[in-house]
Write an enzyme that holds these catalytic residues in place. Structure first.
Site, PDB file in Angstrom:
ATOM      1  CB  CYS A 140     -15.220  19.215  19.381  1.00 27.14           C
ATOM      2  SG  CYS A 140     -13.570  18.630  19.848  1.00 27.14           S
ATOM      3  CB  CYS A 143     -14.442  18.521  22.905  1.00 27.67           C
ATOM      4  SG  CYS A 143     -13.302  19.461  21.880  1.00 27.67           S
ATOM      5  CG  ASP A 144     -18.333  17.904  23.658  1.00 29.03           C
ATOM      6  OD1 ASP A 144     -17.752  18.241  24.695  1.00 29.03           O
ATOM      7  OD2 ASP A 144     -18.752  18.723  22.821  1.00 29.03           O
TER       8      ASP A 144
END
Length: 317
Positions: A140, A143-144
């Protein structure tokens, strides 16, 4: 079938944990639905494999996935939610009350069902990929990606998702390698043009990943160019992050004979709601969301599912 007295009856059964399942548990508990949550193989869901979460509101200093899921679970239990370890292995959603089996033997009848089983990211299956999961390997970018600002990363895949992830990371990172197994991109023309026009994205066509390397995290990647031909070539690139963008598999198989799904298996819900084609059965989180797949959107849909379950049960009484 067991004797009727041995079958547990619940008002609201929530299948799956994670932000969607636990949030549904919080709201359903506060509505006096006495919900039971079966957490599945991975209590807390995919976020428990994530190290730092920096984009969930309310955590200004960030939080680990395990801590956040633990706090969501405690909050649900504070209001009376019954969280249990177990896997729903069999369902019958054609009869009311709905009939389900947990771990192949325990039988439950439920007046309403909330499906929050999530989706599992597809990985390449490399040993080194598993080794560095959470230490440089991610599925992701949204997300990261923040953790790789100014660094070099690689994205695996050739479809729209891969191109979108590469474009997103290009705005944060020094360089993005897009590793594509074939000699062309499967993405839409618009997404292809966007990638081709981004100066810090380098597309490596006809490359496959052999292994990831590094001491305390991902530091490099070994690729094979022209694999399967008479002239394969080993290529090494230095990277700090490795992002998988080869798709997700929604965990909907056990329900697929009853609820409508799309071609990929994502549960179809009525626009803007968690309602499935079966009254009293609701879906929330990544199992019905092929687009966003974020903790905050999952939590929001869990809230919606619990509210709709409460309304449905009130109408039935």
């Amino acid at each position: 079938m067991k004797n009727k007295e041995n079958i547990e009856r619940v008002k609201c059964l929530i299948i799956g944990s994670g932000p969607a399942g636990y949030t549904a548990g919080i709201y359903a508990s506060r509505a006096n639905l006495n919900p039971v949550v079966y957490e599945g193989l991975q209590p807390g869901g995919q976020l428990t494999t994530t190290t730092e979460i920096d984009n969930f509101p309310g955590y200004p200093e960030g939080v680990t996935g395990n801590v956040m899921m633990g706090e969501l679970k405690k909050q649900a239990e504070r209001f009376g939610c019954d969280c249990r370890w177990g896997i729903v292995t069999e369902v019958n959603l054609h009869e009311r009350p709905f009939k389900l089996k947990v771990d192949g033997n325990k039988e439950i009848e439920a007046d309403s069902v909330i499906i929050a089983t999530g989706a599992t990211a597809k990985y390449l299956g490399l040993e080194s990929e598993e080794k560095y999961r959470g230490s440089g390997v991610s599925a992701c970018a949204t997300c990261d990606g923040f953790f790789y600002r100014g660094k070099d990363v690689a994205v695996v895949g050739g479809g729209d998702t891969a191109c979108e992830e590469a474009s997103y990371l290009a705005g944060l990172c020094n360089k993005v390698y897009l590793i594509v197994r074939k000699d062309f991109l499967r993405a839409s023309k618009a997404m292809q043009e966007r990638v081709f026009k981004t100066a810090n994205i380098e597309i490596l066509f006809e490359h496959t990943t052999k292994e990831l390397t590094g001491e305390n995290g991902v530091e490099g990647c070994t690729l094979i160019k022209n694999a399967g031909t008479s002239s394969p070539e080993e290529v090494k690139i230095a990277i700090d992050g490795f992002f998988l963008a080869i798709g997700h598999h929604p965990n909907s198989d056990v329900f697929s004979d009853y609820v409508d799904t799309d071609e990929q298996g994502y549960i179809l819900t009525q626009a803007g709601t968690p309602m499935t084609n079966i009254k009293g059965v609701f879906a929330c989180g990544d199992v019905q969301d092929p687009n966003y797949r974020q903790a905050i959107t999952s939590a929001a849909s869990g809230c919606q599912a619990a509210i709709e379950a409460e309304r449905y049960l009130a109408e039935m009484n």
